[in-house]
Write an enzyme that holds these catalytic residues in place. Structure first.
Site, PDB file in Angstrom:
ATOM      1  N   ASN A  87      23.634 -24.123   7.927  1.00  0.00           N
ATOM      2  CA  ASN A  87      23.815 -23.091   8.589  1.00  0.00           C
ATOM      3  C   ASN A  87      24.727 -22.231   8.260  1.00  0.00           C
ATOM      4  OD1 ASN A  87      23.419 -21.357  11.470  1.00  0.00           O
ATOM      5  ND2 ASN A  87      25.612 -22.242  11.262  1.00  0.00           N
ATOM      6  N   TYR A 152      24.127 -10.622   0.054  1.00  0.00           N
ATOM      7  CA  TYR A 152      23.399 -11.375   1.291  1.00  0.00           C
ATOM      8  C   TYR A 152      21.777 -11.504   1.184  1.00  0.00           C
ATOM      9  CZ  TYR A 152      22.338 -12.861   6.134  1.00  0.00           C
ATOM     10  OH  TYR A 152      22.144 -13.497   7.290  1.00  0.00           O
TER      11      TYR A 152
END
Length: 247
Positions: A87, A152
């Site tokens: 995560n 990202y």
């Protein structure tokens, strides 16, 4: 009885936000959870709150030696790993012409390299269970491009790819590997000073006209971690309120 009774989970980036929500939901469903983060105060507070079935470890997810320490500590505390939730993630929003090499590499290391290191170091432990689930948190920006998010987006597309490769390689051991692609979630990552107007504007582009609560993603994590998802592997699970439906 919880859906994850008897299971042992490792969650990265678990001190706050979406990660903390995952930890809570996994524990609620009966799992024993080791979670890691670089945010020590928040991590220790969460572990204290959740009690004896939880352990917090300070962890730089870009370091394989620290990954090995997390897996070893998990085994010695609770037993072999059944569930891995990759995560941990960061974002640096800049156009390509303004983004430095150092900034690009930082995002790639935290968001992409950590997933490889996590799966690699957890695999020997997960093999012992014969019934494992790896859940890699990508993003809807792993399915589409977004201006200003080159690092990202690159990292999240890569998470999507390595998930499929790992699913093929790990199936022989009874280990499933899937990716989750959240849209706009109400976490500290979007709750920064001056962002409220932008978030309200973004809601207008969401068919459901709202952002998601972290627990809504966590419910999907629990499903994939459980035997309810026993025939799902190498798949992409989108949870975005309909944003990508028209793409």
């Amino acid at each position: 009885m919880g859906r994850l009774d008897g299971k042992v989970a490792v969650v990265t980036g678990g001190s706050r936000g979406q990660g903390a929500s995952h930890v809570r939901e996994l524990v609620e469903e009966g799992a024993k959870v080791v979670f890691s983060d670089v945010l020590v105060d928040e991590g220790e507070a969460l572990a204290k709150e959740l009690g004896q079935n939880v352990k917090f470890i300070k962890h730089d997810v870009t370091r394989i030696a620290e990954w090995q320490h997390v897996i070893d500590e998990t085994e010695s505390t609770f037993g072999p790993v059944n569930i891995l939730v990759n995560n941990a993630g960061i974002v640096i929003t800049k156009n390509i012409e303004d983004l430095s090499e150092e900034e690009y590499r930082k995002v790639i290391d935290v968001n992409q390299l950590s997933v490889f290191l996590g799966m690699k170091t957890a695999l020997p432990s997960m093999k012992k269970t014969g019934n494992g689930s790896i859940i890699n948190i990508s993003s809807i920006d792993g399915l589409r491009g977004a201006a200003g998010n080159s690092a990202y987006d690159s990292s999240k597309f890569a998470v999507r790819g390595i998930t499929k490769t790992a699913a093929l390689e790990f199936a022989q051991y009874g280990i499933r590997v899937n990716s989750i692609h959240p849209g706009i979630i109400e976490t500290p990552m979007i709750k920064v000073e001056g962002s409220s107007d932008l978030v309200e504007k973004l809601k207008e582009g969401i068919p459901l006209k709202r952002t998601a609560k972290p627990h809504e993603v966590s419910k999907l994590v629990v499903f994939l971690a459980s035997d309810d998802a026993s025939y799902s592997t190498g798949s992409e699970f989108v949870i975005d309120g309909g944003i990508t439906a028209s793409n």
